[in-house]
Design an enzyme around this catalytic site. Structure first.
Site, PDB file in Angstrom:
ATOM      1  N   CYS A 269       1.601  37.760   9.249  1.00  0.00           N
ATOM      2  CA  CYS A 269       0.422  38.615   9.166  1.00  0.00           C
ATOM      3  C   CYS A 269      -0.843  37.796   8.885  1.00  0.00           C
ATOM      4  O   CYS A 269      -1.124  36.823   9.563  1.00  0.00           O
ATOM      5  CB  CYS A 269       0.671  39.708   8.126  1.00  0.00           C
ATOM      6  SG  CYS A 269      -0.512  41.069   8.142  1.00  0.00           S
ATOM      7  N   ALA A 270      -1.608  38.171   7.904  1.00  0.00           N
ATOM      8  CA  ALA A 270      -2.888  37.509   7.633  1.00  0.00           C
ATOM      9  C   ALA A 270      -2.725  36.048   7.242  1.00  0.00           C
ATOM     10  O   ALA A 270      -3.659  35.257   7.394  1.00  0.00           O
ATOM     11  CB  ALA A 270      -3.645  38.255   6.537  1.00  0.00           C
TER      12      ALA A 270
END
Length: 196
Positions: A98-99
Protein backbone atom coordinates in the site's frame (compact mmCIF):
# COMPACT_ATOMS: atom_id res chain seq x y z
CA UNK A 1 16.07 -17.69 15.20
CA UNK A 2 15.16 -15.49 12.23
CA UNK A 3 13.89 -11.99 12.89
CA UNK A 4 11.15 -10.10 11.05
CA UNK A 5 10.74 -6.39 11.74
CA UNK A 6 7.40 -4.79 10.86
CA UNK A 7 7.64 -1.02 10.46
CA UNK A 8 4.27 0.42 11.41
CA UNK A 9 3.73 4.15 11.52
CA UNK A 10 0.86 5.98 13.20
CA UNK A 11 -2.49 5.31 11.45
CA UNK A 12 -1.12 2.06 10.00
CA UNK A 13 -3.38 -0.34 8.11
CA UNK A 14 -3.75 -3.11 10.68
CA UNK A 15 -5.39 -5.58 8.25
CA UNK A 16 -2.33 -5.45 5.99
CA UNK A 17 -0.11 -6.92 8.70
CA UNK A 18 -2.42 -9.39 10.44
CA UNK A 19 -2.13 -12.49 8.27
CA UNK A 20 1.61 -12.27 7.62
CA UNK A 21 2.57 -11.48 11.21
CA UNK A 22 0.37 -14.25 12.60
CA UNK A 23 1.75 -16.84 10.17
CA UNK A 24 5.34 -15.90 10.97
CA UNK A 25 4.69 -15.76 14.69
CA UNK A 26 3.34 -19.33 14.66
CA UNK A 27 6.60 -20.55 13.13
CA UNK A 28 9.11 -21.42 15.85
CA UNK A 29 11.96 -20.38 13.54
CA UNK A 30 10.75 -16.77 13.32
CA UNK A 31 10.41 -13.89 15.76
CA UNK A 32 8.16 -10.93 14.86
CA UNK A 33 8.88 -7.48 16.27
CA UNK A 34 7.73 -3.95 15.48
CA UNK A 35 9.48 -0.66 14.85
CA UNK A 36 8.29 2.91 14.43
CA UNK A 37 9.26 6.53 14.94
CA UNK A 38 7.14 6.58 18.14
CA UNK A 39 6.92 4.31 21.19
CA UNK A 40 3.18 3.79 20.66
CA UNK A 41 1.14 3.99 17.47
CA UNK A 42 -2.55 3.70 16.70
CA UNK A 43 -3.84 1.83 13.67
CA UNK A 44 -6.59 3.02 11.35
CA UNK A 45 -8.80 0.55 13.22
CA UNK A 46 -7.81 2.28 16.51
CA UNK A 47 -5.68 -0.58 17.79
CA UNK A 48 -3.07 0.90 20.11
CA UNK A 49 0.27 -0.81 19.61
CA UNK A 50 3.35 -0.67 21.81
CA UNK A 51 6.46 -0.69 19.62
CA UNK A 52 9.52 -2.90 20.23
CA UNK A 53 12.12 -0.62 18.60
CA UNK A 54 12.47 2.98 17.58
CA UNK A 55 13.52 2.95 13.92
CA UNK A 56 17.07 4.06 14.71
CA UNK A 57 17.44 1.13 17.14
CA UNK A 58 16.48 -1.67 14.73
CA UNK A 59 19.13 -4.39 15.13
CA UNK A 60 21.49 -5.17 12.25
CA UNK A 61 20.81 -8.90 12.22
CA UNK A 62 17.32 -8.96 10.69
CA UNK A 63 16.13 -11.36 8.02
CA UNK A 64 12.93 -9.66 6.85
CA UNK A 65 11.83 -6.03 6.81
CA UNK A 66 8.08 -5.49 6.34
CA UNK A 67 6.70 -2.04 5.58
CA UNK A 68 2.99 -1.85 6.41
CA UNK A 69 0.89 0.82 4.69
CA UNK A 70 -1.28 3.47 6.27
CA UNK A 71 -1.76 7.20 6.39
CA UNK A 72 1.69 8.37 7.57
CA UNK A 73 4.07 7.31 4.80
CA UNK A 74 4.41 10.83 3.46
CA UNK A 75 7.26 11.18 5.90
CA UNK A 76 10.76 12.61 5.92
CA UNK A 77 12.73 10.57 8.42
CA UNK A 78 16.45 9.97 7.94
CA UNK A 79 16.55 6.89 10.17
CA UNK A 80 13.70 5.28 8.22
CA UNK A 81 15.36 6.03 4.88
CA UNK A 82 18.69 4.65 6.12
CA UNK A 83 17.18 1.40 7.45
CA UNK A 84 15.42 0.76 4.14
CA UNK A 85 18.49 1.67 2.07
CA UNK A 86 20.70 -0.57 4.18
CA UNK A 87 18.23 -3.44 3.78
CA UNK A 88 18.23 -3.05 -0.01
CA UNK A 89 22.02 -2.70 -0.10
CA UNK A 90 22.48 -5.86 1.98
CA UNK A 91 19.95 -7.99 0.08
CA UNK A 92 17.62 -8.32 3.09
CA UNK A 93 14.16 -9.65 2.24
CA UNK A 94 11.71 -6.73 2.05
CA UNK A 95 7.93 -6.65 1.82
CA UNK A 96 6.03 -3.41 1.20
CA UNK A 97 2.30 -2.90 0.85
CA UNK A 98 0.00 0.00 0.00
CA UNK A 99 1.32 3.46 0.90
CA UNK A 100 4.67 1.98 1.94
CA UNK A 101 5.22 1.11 -1.74
CA UNK A 102 4.61 4.78 -2.58
CA UNK A 103 7.37 5.67 -0.12
CA UNK A 104 9.73 3.29 -1.91
CA UNK A 105 8.84 4.86 -5.26
CA UNK A 106 9.16 8.41 -3.94
CA UNK A 107 12.65 7.67 -2.67
CA UNK A 108 13.94 5.84 -5.75
CA UNK A 109 14.04 2.35 -4.22
CA UNK A 110 11.89 0.76 -6.98
CA UNK A 111 13.97 1.91 -9.92
CA UNK A 112 15.64 -1.50 -10.42
CA UNK A 113 12.71 -3.76 -9.52
CA UNK A 114 9.53 -5.02 -11.08
CA UNK A 115 6.80 -3.91 -8.72
CA UNK A 116 3.16 -3.10 -8.20
CA UNK A 117 1.34 -0.69 -5.90
CA UNK A 118 -1.84 1.30 -5.53
CA UNK A 119 -1.42 3.35 -8.70
CA UNK A 120 1.18 3.81 -11.41
CA UNK A 121 -0.25 7.28 -12.02
CA UNK A 122 0.45 8.24 -8.41
CA UNK A 123 4.03 6.96 -8.58
CA UNK A 124 4.70 8.85 -11.81
CA UNK A 125 4.29 12.09 -9.86
CA UNK A 126 7.43 11.32 -7.82
CA UNK A 127 10.60 12.89 -9.16
CA UNK A 128 12.84 10.01 -7.99
CA UNK A 129 10.62 7.33 -9.58
CA UNK A 130 12.10 6.32 -12.96
CA UNK A 131 10.68 2.85 -13.56
CA UNK A 132 7.08 3.09 -14.79
CA UNK A 133 7.69 0.40 -17.45
CA UNK A 134 8.25 -2.16 -14.68
CA UNK A 135 5.00 -1.38 -12.86
CA UNK A 136 2.93 -4.59 -13.07
CA UNK A 137 -0.85 -4.33 -12.69
CA UNK A 138 -1.19 -7.17 -10.21
CA UNK A 139 -2.31 -7.56 -6.62
CA UNK A 140 1.21 -8.47 -5.50
CA UNK A 141 4.49 -9.25 -7.19
CA UNK A 142 7.87 -10.62 -6.16
CA UNK A 143 11.14 -9.59 -7.75
CA UNK A 144 14.28 -11.03 -6.16
CA UNK A 145 14.33 -9.92 -2.49
CA UNK A 146 11.29 -7.59 -2.76
CA UNK A 147 7.54 -8.16 -2.58
CA UNK A 148 5.23 -5.24 -3.32
CA UNK A 149 1.43 -5.19 -3.09
CA UNK A 150 -1.51 -2.83 -3.28
CA UNK A 151 -3.70 -2.07 -0.29
CA UNK A 152 -6.35 -4.69 -1.16
CA UNK A 153 -3.85 -7.54 -1.39
CA UNK A 154 -2.98 -8.56 2.17
CA UNK A 155 -3.45 -12.28 1.42
CA UNK A 156 -1.50 -12.18 -1.84
CA UNK A 157 1.18 -10.16 -0.04
CA UNK A 158 1.39 -12.75 2.72
CA UNK A 159 1.56 -15.57 0.19
CA UNK A 160 4.47 -14.08 -1.77
CA UNK A 161 6.45 -12.94 1.29
CA UNK A 162 6.21 -16.42 2.84
CA UNK A 163 7.34 -17.98 -0.44
CA UNK A 164 10.17 -15.47 -0.81
CA UNK A 165 11.61 -16.36 2.60
CA UNK A 166 10.94 -20.11 2.12
CA UNK A 167 8.86 -20.21 5.30
CA UNK A 168 7.17 -23.44 4.13
CA UNK A 169 6.61 -25.30 0.88
CA UNK A 170 4.84 -23.35 -1.87
CA UNK A 171 2.05 -25.96 -1.75
CA UNK A 172 1.41 -25.47 1.97
CA UNK A 173 1.54 -21.68 1.64
CA UNK A 174 -0.97 -21.82 -1.22
CA UNK A 175 -3.26 -24.04 0.86
CA UNK A 176 -3.14 -21.62 3.79
CA UNK A 177 -3.90 -18.70 1.49
CA UNK A 178 -6.80 -20.60 -0.09
CA UNK A 179 -8.36 -21.26 3.32
CA UNK A 180 -8.24 -17.60 4.33
CA UNK A 181 -9.49 -16.44 0.96
CA UNK A 182 -12.33 -18.90 0.39
CA UNK A 183 -13.12 -20.19 3.87
CA UNK A 184 -12.94 -23.48 5.70
CA UNK A 185 -15.71 -25.32 3.85
CA UNK A 186 -14.48 -24.55 0.36
CA UNK A 187 -11.01 -25.54 1.55
CA UNK A 188 -12.39 -28.89 2.72
CA UNK A 189 -14.06 -29.46 -0.65
CA UNK A 190 -10.78 -28.86 -2.47
CA UNK A 191 -8.19 -30.32 -0.08
CA UNK A 192 -10.13 -32.28 2.56
CA UNK A 193 -10.57 -31.51 6.24
CA UNK A 194 -7.15 -30.65 7.72
CA UNK A 195 -8.30 -31.59 11.23
CA UNK A 196 -9.34 -35.18 10.48
Amino acid sequence: MKKAIFIILDKYSDWESACLSSQLNQDEDWQVETASNKNYVESIGRLNTKIDYKIEDIPNNIDLLVLIGGKSWDIKNKALFNVIKKSFDNGIYIGAICAAVNYLAQNGFLNNYKHTGNSKYMMEQFEEYKNKDNFIESQAIKDRNLVTANGTASLEFTNLVLKMINEDSDENIDKMTYMYKYGFYEYCEKYGNPYE
